[in-house]
Design an enzyme around this catalytic site. Structure first.
Site, PDB file in Angstrom:
ATOM      1  N   ARG A  63      21.338  80.194 121.183  1.00 26.63           N
ATOM      2  CA  ARG A  63      22.390  79.190 120.968  1.00 26.63           C
ATOM      3  C   ARG A  63      23.162  78.887 122.246  1.00 26.63           C
ATOM      4  O   ARG A  63      23.398  77.716 122.574  1.00 26.63           O
ATOM      5  CB  ARG A  63      23.347  79.649 119.873  1.00 26.63           C
ATOM      6  CG  ARG A  63      22.682  79.709 118.495  1.00 26.63           C
ATOM      7  CD  ARG A  63      23.595  80.296 117.466  1.00 26.63           C
ATOM      8  NE  ARG A  63      23.900  81.682 117.834  1.00 26.63           N
ATOM      9  CZ  ARG A  63      24.854  82.415 117.300  1.00 26.63           C
ATOM     10  NH1 ARG A  63      25.639  81.904 116.373  1.00 26.63           N
ATOM     11  NH2 ARG A  63      25.056  83.647 117.679  1.00 26.63           N
ATOM     12  N   ASN A  75      22.327  79.339 114.038  1.00 28.80           N
ATOM     13  CA  ASN A  75      21.393  80.293 113.438  1.00 28.80           C
ATOM     14  C   ASN A  75      21.289  80.005 111.952  1.00 28.80           C
ATOM     15  O   ASN A  75      22.283  79.648 111.316  1.00 28.80           O
ATOM     16  CB  ASN A  75      21.877  81.733 113.621  1.00 28.80           C
ATOM     17  CG  ASN A  75      21.645  82.258 115.013  1.00 28.80           C
ATOM     18  OD1 ASN A  75      20.935  81.670 115.809  1.00 28.80           O
ATOM     19  ND2 ASN A  75      22.258  83.386 115.305  1.00 28.80           N
TER      20      ASN A  75
END
Length: 102
Positions: free
Chosen positions: A28, A46
Site C-alpha cells: 500500500r 488491503n
C-alpha cells in the site's frame, strides 16, 4: 474554416485487484509513493481475502502507466495475478492514499 478544439482527455476509474503475497510487504505505501508520479487520484486497500485493491481515477494512459509501474517495482515479485475493471469516474478523490478497513 474552423479549427477543431483539441479533444479533452477522458477521465476514467480503474479498479485493479492484485493477488499473491501482496499484504505485509509494503504494497500500500509503495503504491501511494508510485501514484505520486502520475496524474491520478484514488486509494489502495488491503482486502479480507489477502488481495489488495487499487482504485484510481485519471486518464487511461496514466492509469495503465501506474499499473505497469507497480508491477515493475519490487512489488512485482509478490503479484501472482491482477484483474482490471473500468467504470466512469466519479471525481470523489482529491489525492491518492491508503484506505483502511476491509
Amino acid at each position: 474554416m474552423a479549427v477543431p478544439e483539441p479533444s479533452k482527455k477522458e477521465v476514467r476509474r480503474l479498479t485493479a485487484r492484485f493477488d499473491g503475497h501482496v499484504q505485509g510487504v509494503g504494497f500500500r505505501f509503495t503504491a501511494v509513493h508510485l501514484a505520486g508520479e502520475f496524474a491520478v487520484a484514488g486509494y489502495v486497500q488491503n482486502e479480507w481475502d489477502g488481495s489488495v485493491t487499487l482504485v484510481a481515477e485519471g486518464d487511461e494512459a496514466e492509469l495503465m502507466a501506474l499499473v505497469r509501474r507497480v508491477k515493475a517495482s519490487h512489488l512485482g515479485r509478490y503479484i501472482v495475478s491482477e484483474s482490471l475493471s473500468w467504470s466512469p469516474a466519479t471525481g470523489e478523490f482529491e489525492g491518492f492514499g491508503v484506505r483502511y478497513g476491509c
